[in-house]
Write a protein that holds these residues in place. Structure first.
Motif, PDB file in Angstrom:
ATOM      1  N   ASN A 267     -16.448  19.404  -0.712  1.00  0.00           N
ATOM      2  CA  ASN A 267     -15.164  19.527  -1.404  1.00  0.00           C
ATOM      3  C   ASN A 267     -15.402  20.198  -2.757  1.00  0.00           C
ATOM      4  O   ASN A 267     -16.219  19.746  -3.564  1.00  0.00           O
ATOM      5  CB  ASN A 267     -14.558  18.134  -1.582  1.00  0.00           C
ATOM      6  N   ILE A 268     -14.659  21.263  -3.010  1.00  0.00           N
ATOM      7  CA  ILE A 268     -14.941  22.087  -4.182  1.00  0.00           C
ATOM      8  C   ILE A 268     -14.698  21.335  -5.483  1.00  0.00           C
ATOM      9  O   ILE A 268     -15.467  21.437  -6.438  1.00  0.00           O
ATOM     10  CB  ILE A 268     -14.114  23.401  -4.100  1.00  0.00           C
ATOM     11  N   LYS A 269     -13.651  20.515  -5.519  1.00  0.00           N
ATOM     12  CA  LYS A 269     -13.305  19.833  -6.760  1.00  0.00           C
ATOM     13  C   LYS A 269     -14.328  18.743  -7.117  1.00  0.00           C
ATOM     14  O   LYS A 269     -14.772  18.637  -8.256  1.00  0.00           O
ATOM     15  CB  LYS A 269     -11.906  19.216  -6.616  1.00  0.00           C
ATOM     16  N   GLU A 270     -14.704  17.954  -6.091  1.00  0.00           N
ATOM     17  CA  GLU A 270     -15.703  16.906  -6.350  1.00  0.00           C
ATOM     18  C   GLU A 270     -17.038  17.506  -6.786  1.00  0.00           C
ATOM     19  O   GLU A 270     -17.711  16.996  -7.692  1.00  0.00           O
ATOM     20  CB  GLU A 270     -15.948  16.067  -5.077  1.00  0.00           C
ATOM     21  N   PHE A 271     -17.412  18.598  -6.109  1.00  0.00           N
ATOM     22  CA  PHE A 271     -18.681  19.264  -6.410  1.00  0.00           C
ATOM     23  C   PHE A 271     -18.663  19.826  -7.836  1.00  0.00           C
ATOM     24  O   PHE A 271     -19.596  19.629  -8.627  1.00  0.00           O
ATOM     25  CB  PHE A 271     -18.883  20.380  -5.375  1.00  0.00           C
ATOM     26  N   LEU A 272     -17.561  20.489  -8.176  1.00  0.00           N
ATOM     27  CA  LEU A 272     -17.418  21.091  -9.512  1.00  0.00           C
ATOM     28  C   LEU A 272     -17.496  20.025 -10.601  1.00  0.00           C
ATOM     29  O   LEU A 272     -18.190  20.186 -11.607  1.00  0.00           O
ATOM     30  CB  LEU A 272     -16.079  21.839  -9.576  1.00  0.00           C
ATOM     31  N   GLN A 273     -16.779  18.926 -10.399  1.00  0.00           N
ATOM     32  CA  GLN A 273     -16.756  17.888 -11.435  1.00  0.00           C
ATOM     33  C   GLN A 273     -18.119  17.220 -11.598  1.00  0.00           C
ATOM     34  O   GLN A 273     -18.529  16.888 -12.710  1.00  0.00           O
ATOM     35  CB  GLN A 273     -15.682  16.850 -11.123  1.00  0.00           C
ATOM     36  N   ALA A 274     -18.829  17.013 -10.473  1.00  0.00           N
ATOM     37  CA  ALA A 274     -20.157  16.394 -10.547  1.00  0.00           C
ATOM     38  C   ALA A 274     -21.116  17.316 -11.308  1.00  0.00           C
ATOM     39  O   ALA A 274     -21.909  16.863 -12.144  1.00  0.00           O
ATOM     40  CB  ALA A 274     -20.680  16.104  -9.142  1.00  0.00           C
ATOM     41  N   THR A 306     -32.634  15.374 -20.182  1.00  0.00           N
ATOM     42  CA  THR A 306     -33.141  15.916 -21.445  1.00  0.00           C
ATOM     43  C   THR A 306     -33.892  14.779 -22.096  1.00  0.00           C
ATOM     44  O   THR A 306     -33.281  13.778 -22.501  1.00  0.00           O
ATOM     45  CB  THR A 306     -31.982  16.395 -22.342  1.00  0.00           C
ATOM     46  N   PRO A 307     -35.237  14.882 -22.175  1.00  0.00           N
ATOM     47  CA  PRO A 307     -36.035  13.720 -22.582  1.00  0.00           C
ATOM     48  C   PRO A 307     -35.519  13.012 -23.837  1.00  0.00           C
ATOM     49  O   PRO A 307     -35.455  11.783 -23.870  1.00  0.00           O
ATOM     50  CB  PRO A 307     -37.428  14.315 -22.787  1.00  0.00           C
ATOM     51  N   GLU A 308     -35.097  13.769 -24.880  1.00  0.00           N
ATOM     52  CA  GLU A 308     -34.685  13.089 -26.114  1.00  0.00           C
ATOM     53  C   GLU A 308     -33.363  12.322 -25.959  1.00  0.00           C
ATOM     54  O   GLU A 308     -33.074  11.424 -26.752  1.00  0.00           O
ATOM     55  CB  GLU A 308     -34.449  14.046 -27.281  1.00  0.00           C
ATOM     56  N   ILE A 309     -32.526  12.715 -25.006  1.00  0.00           N
ATOM     57  CA  ILE A 309     -31.172  12.159 -24.931  1.00  0.00           C
ATOM     58  C   ILE A 309     -31.019  11.166 -23.776  1.00  0.00           C
ATOM     59  O   ILE A 309     -30.558  10.042 -23.960  1.00  0.00           O
ATOM     60  CB  ILE A 309     -30.125  13.292 -24.736  1.00  0.00           C
ATOM     61  N   GLY A 310     -31.394  11.585 -22.577  1.00  0.00           N
ATOM     62  CA  GLY A 310     -31.238  10.706 -21.430  1.00  0.00           C
ATOM     63  C   GLY A 310     -31.111  11.518 -20.158  1.00  0.00           C
ATOM     64  O   GLY A 310     -31.410  12.707 -20.142  1.00  0.00           O
ATOM     65  N   LYS A 311     -30.643  10.866 -19.105  1.00  0.00           N
ATOM     66  CA  LYS A 311     -30.541  11.582 -17.839  1.00  0.00           C
ATOM     67  C   LYS A 311     -29.261  11.192 -17.116  1.00  0.00           C
ATOM     68  O   LYS A 311     -28.600  10.220 -17.487  1.00  0.00           O
ATOM     69  CB  LYS A 311     -31.760  11.285 -16.960  1.00  0.00           C
ATOM     70  N   VAL A 312     -28.924  11.973 -16.104  1.00  0.00           N
ATOM     71  CA  VAL A 312     -27.719  11.691 -15.337  1.00  0.00           C
ATOM     72  C   VAL A 312     -27.997  11.983 -13.867  1.00  0.00           C
ATOM     73  O   VAL A 312     -28.724  12.931 -13.539  1.00  0.00           O
ATOM     74  CB  VAL A 312     -26.512  12.526 -15.855  1.00  0.00           C
ATOM     75  N   ILE A 313     -27.466  11.111 -12.996  1.00  0.00           N
ATOM     76  CA  ILE A 313     -27.557  11.326 -11.552  1.00  0.00           C
ATOM     77  C   ILE A 313     -26.140  11.254 -10.998  1.00  0.00           C
ATOM     78  O   ILE A 313     -25.418  10.285 -11.233  1.00  0.00           O
ATOM     79  CB  ILE A 313     -28.439  10.257 -10.877  1.00  0.00           C
ATOM     80  N   GLU A 314     -25.759  12.293 -10.261  1.00  0.00           N
ATOM     81  CA  GLU A 314     -24.440  12.343  -9.622  1.00  0.00           C
ATOM     82  C   GLU A 314     -24.627  12.396  -8.116  1.00  0.00           C
ATOM     83  O   GLU A 314     -25.402  13.220  -7.628  1.00  0.00           O
ATOM     84  CB  GLU A 314     -23.688  13.614 -10.053  1.00  0.00           C
ATOM     85  N   GLU A 315     -23.916  11.566  -7.398  1.00  0.00           N
ATOM     86  CA  GLU A 315     -23.925  11.642  -5.940  1.00  0.00           C
ATOM     87  C   GLU A 315     -22.628  12.256  -5.449  1.00  0.00           C
ATOM     88  O   GLU A 315     -21.543  11.906  -5.933  1.00  0.00           O
ATOM     89  CB  GLU A 315     -24.028  10.245  -5.340  1.00  0.00           C
TER      90      GLU A 315
END
Lengths: 378, 378
Positions: A267-274, A306-315
């Motif tokens: 889905n284009i919208k879900e993919f774009l937002q993630a 980004t080591p100094e800031i943090g990380k993010v995981i999107e499914e």
């Protein structure tokens, strides 16, 4: 020259031709707008020598009187001042009158401006283009084709030819291609034409952007004439000339993979937002690179760190994932730019391995494709 | 700390406290937003040491659950990243959980962020203000009073005290005065208070601008507490602290003329538009100086002239012109700024000669006045 003209129509025409006027020109007369009154009506012209725009206001349209020409003639007025002035005039009609020594009076209600004009004889002539081999396309389709390709032109002058969009016409089909060598955008469409000429030209990205701003979102026809070094777009009351870029555009056809090893439908919208969220923690200096991995059960993971800031995981739950498992890294910015040009609800992303360019296309529509080169991080 | 919170409410609070966060601070922890969860709810704090803003989200409001506190505690998160993240989260509720070593997880739908937090113990404490001598004013009146005066503060640091607005409270009347020594804005209003204390303080213009952006256009009451070096504005769920400027504000009362030699009553919109047009051909480097002259039959002429470009003459029909004929020059920018703060259809401009400051006021309303010093050109 003396004329009386509808203010709103004048404001619109001035706004259109201003798109071609640059304050940084080295040719003083091009900081002005040329105003010419003939028995047919009034024409305004602006130019920066790359782009020239001519906007006409007929004396009459649909029974409304738009302009009354009391005396024919022409004058060039400083574009910056003239455009600000007409926008702020108090009444619906404006009188413009050239007096002695190019002095020009602009009168509206109890407001009277007196501007020093420049000699219209010194204003460069617009290119003379023979209207053979005209082809035709609707304004909204033209705008769409520009929007879907022009974002991918190069902004660097190291290879000037890549700052333009390659327009190819063959067998009544127009193909527009832009690439900055990290990504490529391609869009095709059928065009109306009576000739069977082939063309292969490169139109500056900046010209197409300005053209797109002027055109309405209507299905009015736009006539296009291509010459050796110019292209002319003709709309109702509007002529838009652009020079073409010199040189040969690279052959991009061999860049586009024809097979694929992993196909993802999502889905284009879900993919774009993630991707948009994952880009928040991707470093700016690497064009917001994010990692993309496929998993079992049609799961996609998009991540950044980004080591100094943090990380993010999107499914993201994909519609389908066919072929080999894949881990790949790419610029979130390029992916977002590409996804924003695609309509519909689902798209197909076709990969041929982590080191090879990949394709993004709508389902069941081969008139458009977006290609992105991955970044080597895995 | 662990909590579940309504995203929209969180986004609003983050946006409010961000007004106090500066990316240019030399105190690293002030680049963050402090998030504290207690049994009452969640409070967010932002500060640049001049301004501090605390926004509270109660656990429940009007029967809606806004936040669920699973474990009390506090953390400081990088403001720039945190504010971008919360805006883009996919679901209506957000989980924020501090784990080991200040690692903070932000979870919403299938999106999971992991940010390095800073120790909330190191975040500066907000000023402790005893709530004696509270006075009260509605949010919309407060915003109006700010808008009508703050534009006239000085932007130059040569006399720092003039970068603030002088607030004087006496006999239950608040008077706000701002001047940059070329113009002056004054606005008075009655306030509600139980004390009869007098105050004379100077609030930084920047603080008032930020406060004005946060407050709603409602008639909700705002409580104001002034101490020796701080002012506190209290709205529902919001505390806004600003430091006061040190030093004595000049006595402006003797600047304001009490008599006049020429009084002009004119329609505010016509006058404003004529000055706006005349300013188009006034030189930028002299603050767009225009000439103003009175004539017979209640006629005003506003004109300007830039030799290289041209000139403009505007006529305005005044309601009345009483007293001596007058020719005077002033900054169009200052006049436009002043006129934009005035409501109603007609204003009175009172002159005491071409070299003296003049006053602009609404008809029959002495709660506001605008004063401008002329420019000596005649």
């Amino acid at each position: 020259m003396k004329l009386i003209i509808q203010r709103d129509r004048l404001v619109q025409s001035v706004q259109d031709v201003m798109k071609a006027v640059s304050s940084r020109t080295t040719i003083p007369i091009l900081t002005g707008i040329k105003i010419a009154a003939t028995e047919k009506g009034v024409t305004l012209t602006g130019s920066d020598s790359d782009i020239s725009i001519e906007s006409s206001i007929p004396k009459e349209e649909d029974g409304d009187e738009l302009a009354e020409i009391i005396e024919s003639g022409a004058i060039v007025l400083q574009a910056r001042f003239f455009s600000e002035i007409v926008k702020k005039l108090p009444t619906d009609t404006v009188v413009i009158e050239v007096q002695n020594h190019l002095q020009t009076v602009i009168r509206s209600g109890k407001s009277e401006f007196n501007l020093h004009g420049l000699d219209a004889e010194e204003y460069p002539h617009l290119p003379q283009i023979k209207e053979e081999n005209v082809f035709r396309i609707s304004a909204d389709l033209l705008k769409m084709m520009i929007r879907q390709t022009v974002f991918a032109v190069s902004t660097s002058e190291t290879r000037p030819i890549l700052t333009g969009v390659n327009w190819k016409i063959e067998d009544r089909e127009l193909t527009c291609i832009a690439t900055d060598s990290h990504r490529l955008a391609l869009r095709k469409a059928q065009i109306e034409t009576e000739s069977n000429e082939s063309y292969n030209v490169v139109i500056p990205g900046k010209s197409l952007n300005e053209l797109s701003k002027i055109l309405d979102d209507s299905n009015d026809p736009i006539d296009i004439v291509i010459t050796e070094n110019q292209v002319l777009f003709k709309a109702k009351h509007l002529l838009f000339f652009s020079r073409l870029l010199e040189g040969n555009y690279p052959d991009t056809s061999r860049l586009i993979p024809t097979d694929s090893k992993t196909d993802v439908v999502v889905n284009i919208k879900e993919f774009l937002q993630a991707i948009d969220r994952a880009a928040l923690l991707a470093r700016d200096d690497r064009n917001n690179v994010v990692k993309f991995s496929t998993f079992e059960n049609q799961l996609i993971e998009i991540s950044s760190n980004t080591p100094e800031i943090g990380k993010v995981i999107e499914e993201v739950q994909a519609q389908s994932i066919d072929g080999e498992d894949l881990k790949i890294s790419f610029s979130a910015k390029y992916m977002i730019d590409a996804l924003k040009t695609l309509d519909g609800t689902e798209i197909k992303v076709s990969f041929t391995g982590a080191m090879r360019p990949f394709l993004i296309r709508p389902i069941n529509d081969d008139s458009i494709l977006q290609l992105i080169l991955p970044v080597r991080t895995y």
